[in-house]
Design an enzyme around this catalytic site. Sequence first.
Site, PDB file in Angstrom:
ATOM      1  CG  ASN A   9      -1.697   1.234   1.421  1.00 48.14           C
ATOM      2  OD1 ASN A   9      -1.757   2.078   0.533  1.00 48.14           O
ATOM      3  ND2 ASN A   9      -2.326   1.366   2.579  1.00 48.14           N
ATOM      4  CE  LYS A  11       0.003   3.106   4.844  1.00 46.08           C
ATOM      5  NZ  LYS A  11       0.126   3.174   6.294  1.00 46.08           N
ATOM      6  CG  HIS A  95      -5.616   1.785   5.210  1.00 46.11           C
ATOM      7  ND1 HIS A  95      -5.115   2.737   6.071  1.00 46.11           N
ATOM      8  CD2 HIS A  95      -4.642   0.859   5.048  1.00 46.11           C
ATOM      9  CE1 HIS A  95      -3.877   2.393   6.396  1.00 46.11           C
ATOM     10  NE2 HIS A  95      -3.564   1.267   5.792  1.00 46.11           N
ATOM     11  CD  GLU A  97      -2.745   5.361   6.855  1.00 48.70           C
ATOM     12  OE1 GLU A  97      -2.746   5.442   5.617  1.00 48.70           O
ATOM     13  OE2 GLU A  97      -1.873   4.740   7.499  1.00 48.70           O
ATOM     14  CD  GLU A 177      -3.183  -2.585   7.254  1.00 46.21           C
ATOM     15  OE1 GLU A 177      -2.136  -2.873   6.665  1.00 46.21           O
ATOM     16  OE2 GLU A 177      -3.773  -1.506   7.102  1.00 46.21           O
ATOM     17  N   GLY A 183       2.881   2.281  10.758  1.00 41.09           N
ATOM     18  CA  GLY A 183       3.803   3.407  10.596  1.00 41.09           C
ATOM     19  C   GLY A 183       4.526   3.779  11.883  1.00 41.09           C
ATOM     20  CB  SER A 223       5.722  -1.814  11.822  1.00 44.71           C
ATOM     21  OG  SER A 223       5.285  -0.498  12.138  1.00 44.71           O
TER      22      SER A 223
END
Length: 267
Positions: A9, A11, A95, A97, A177, A183, A223
């Site tokens: 991904n 992003k 996702h 985010e 996730e 991240g 990560s």
Amino acid sequence: MRRPMVAGNWKMNMTLAGTRELIRGLAAKLSSNAPIDVTVFPPFVYLFAASQAAQDTPIRIGGQNLWPETKGAFTGEVSAEMLREAGCRYVLVGHSERRHTIGGADREGRTVGEDDALLNRKLKAARAAGLTPVLCVGETLAERDAAQTQAVLTSQLEGGLRGQSSAHVAMMLIAYEPVWAIGTGRTATVEQADEAHRHIRAEIARMFDARTAELVRILYGGSVKASNSKELMTPPGVDGVLVGGASLAVDEFLGIISGCFSAKGLG
Ligand code: 13P
């Protein structure tokens, strides 16, 4: 047996030239009959270039998001059919985010992102257009600390998958996730990933049936890097990984792909 997937991904990263370079660099090292799926999710504006670069290679392309309507006054959004035309086979749905970082704010200043009802519609739109969705689920740190991980996963699965057919669920992917591992450099332990994946599969069996649970592929994300990928994919219920930062460099991403081969005994 479920076919493993290593997915990147990107992003909101990369350039046009970088898109072509990265895909060509990966393709140069991947055999055309690799026993795993390798998929990348570039930003919308690079999808055509990515699909062109991936032509005649085993690499597949996906969109990072979609809007559930087929067309109309939805400024800034992209439909499932548009993604198909841009060469996508896959699309990320929900996702973290999009659930937690992108959107407006409520009265207390908390981000109000995409909710399960919207994601449910997105999954249906993806299916109608022939895209394979990757539904992302995962708990925040506060939810884990409050021992709410399983309850959160259950409610995200129930909300997202309500009314979907078992045939659709069997062919989609679910990405676990944990928000606190994205991240941050803080990876879930293998035990934590394994436990969450088992819970997700058990819930799919309860909501649908044992065969659907056996077929659905569940990826871990958060990560992941070349150095921890093999270990994370060792449990039989972890069918691959969804990688953010470490998918932006050819050698690191190839290292994660090798980790998948070793973990799954594919040579
Ligand atoms: P990182 O690998 O950068 O932690 O991101 C994970 C992720 O969000 C993939 O979708």
